[in-house]
Design an enzyme around this catalytic site. Structure first.
Site, mmCIF file in Angstrom:
data_model
loop_
_atom_site.group_PDB
_atom_site.id
_atom_site.type_symbol
_atom_site.label_atom_id
_atom_site.label_comp_id
_atom_site.label_asym_id
_atom_site.label_seq_id
_atom_site.Cartn_x
_atom_site.Cartn_y
_atom_site.Cartn_z
ATOM 1 N N GLY A 14 0.800 -1.225 0.000
ATOM 2 C CA GLY A 14 0.000 0.000 0.000
ATOM 3 C C GLY A 14 0.829 1.271 0.000
ATOM 4 O O GLY A 14 0.382 2.301 0.504
ATOM 5 N N MET A 88 -4.182 -7.443 -6.561
ATOM 6 C CA MET A 88 -3.718 -8.614 -7.302
ATOM 7 C C MET A 88 -4.860 -9.561 -7.683
ATOM 8 O O MET A 88 -4.751 -10.779 -7.479
ATOM 9 C CB MET A 88 -2.667 -9.376 -6.478
ATOM 10 N N LYS A 89 -5.922 -8.992 -8.156
ATOM 11 C CA LYS A 89 -7.056 -9.829 -8.545
ATOM 12 C C LYS A 89 -7.676 -9.181 -9.770
ATOM 13 O O LYS A 89 -7.836 -7.950 -9.792
ATOM 14 C CB LYS A 89 -8.053 -9.857 -7.368
ATOM 15 N N ILE A 90 -7.991 -9.996 -10.760
ATOM 16 C CA ILE A 90 -8.581 -9.424 -11.971
ATOM 17 C C ILE A 90 -10.040 -9.054 -11.697
ATOM 18 O O ILE A 90 -10.787 -9.815 -11.085
ATOM 19 C CB ILE A 90 -8.446 -10.407 -13.151
ATOM 20 N N ASN A 105 -5.921 2.063 -13.051
ATOM 21 C CA ASN A 105 -4.949 1.113 -12.505
ATOM 22 C C ASN A 105 -3.538 1.652 -12.727
ATOM 23 O O ASN A 105 -3.295 2.378 -13.681
ATOM 24 C CB ASN A 105 -5.099 -0.226 -13.244
ATOM 25 N N HIS A 107 0.389 0.359 -13.359
ATOM 26 C CA HIS A 107 1.127 -0.844 -13.764
ATOM 27 C C HIS A 107 2.615 -0.509 -13.898
ATOM 28 O O HIS A 107 2.969 0.523 -14.479
ATOM 29 C CB HIS A 107 0.564 -1.369 -15.094
#
Ligand code: GRF
Length: 187
Positions: A14, A88-90, A105, A107
């Site tokens: 975080g 970490m989850k689609i 998001n 990346h």
């Protein structure tokens, strides 16, 4: 200025959340962080929410209907922006459509290069000259929505995965906030 009520999704440290919380204290910053969603009950990032008295929904993604539970909370807290910050989850297509508002998001690569996981390892293996981070809108395809902002740096020959991660994350902290300012500039 009426700040947009925002929810940050996290799974780990975080550190991006921490910077967003700090920046959102500035009255000219367009968002207020009203909720944190975390899918890992041991995530260090939960502490940033706690320390700042931000409600945190800890969710078990192995349970059926977990996305509905999140959607209900988003409604309850009147959330109009979701920032995925190391979640970490689609996110399912159904979730994106039902929520119907903006999701962004961050990346750790210069998308469309190196979508998905293990980015730093693949960047080094590919002998890239440059790398960086991307903030983009989320659609139903992984790491594929329109870019909002990218920041980059040149890779040194001594850079290893850890160094790349540090350099990238330092750029992420600036990029995330700049992207948020950019999307609300004309609203
Ligand atoms: C960031 O590097 C981000 O690019 C990736 O996950 C990492 C999250 O780090 N999606 P943190 O939890 O914000 O420290």
């Amino acid at each position: 200025m009426v700040k947009k009520r925002t929810c940050i999704f996290i799974s780990g440290y975080g550190s991006n959340l921490k910077y967003l919380i700090n920046n959102s204290r500035n009255q000219n910053f367009p968002i207020k962080i009203s909720l944190v969603v975390c899918n890992n009950k041991n995530a260090k990032g939960i502490l940033h929410a706690k320390k700042n008295s931000i409600p945190c929904l800890i969710i078990n993604t192995n349970k059926r209907n977990f996305e509905n539970k999140i959607l209900n909370e988003l409604k309850r807290y009147k959330i109009s922006l979701i920032c995925l910050a190391g979640y970490m989850k689609i996110i399912s297509k159904k979730f994106i459509n039902t929520y119907g508002k903006t999701i962004i998001n961050i990346h750790p690569s210069l998308l469309p290069k190196f979508k998905g996981l293990n980015t730093f390892k693949r960047i080094l293996k590919n002998k890239e000259k440059k790398t960086g981070c991307t903030v983009h809108f989320v659609n139903e395809k992984l790491d594929a929505g329109t870019n909002i902002i990218q920041k980059s740096f040149f890779i040194n020959k001594n850079d290893n995965e850890k160094i790349l991660k540090n350099k990238t994350q330092n750029l992420e902290y600036k990029a995330f906030s700049e992207a948020i300012i950019k999307i609300f500039r004309y609203n």
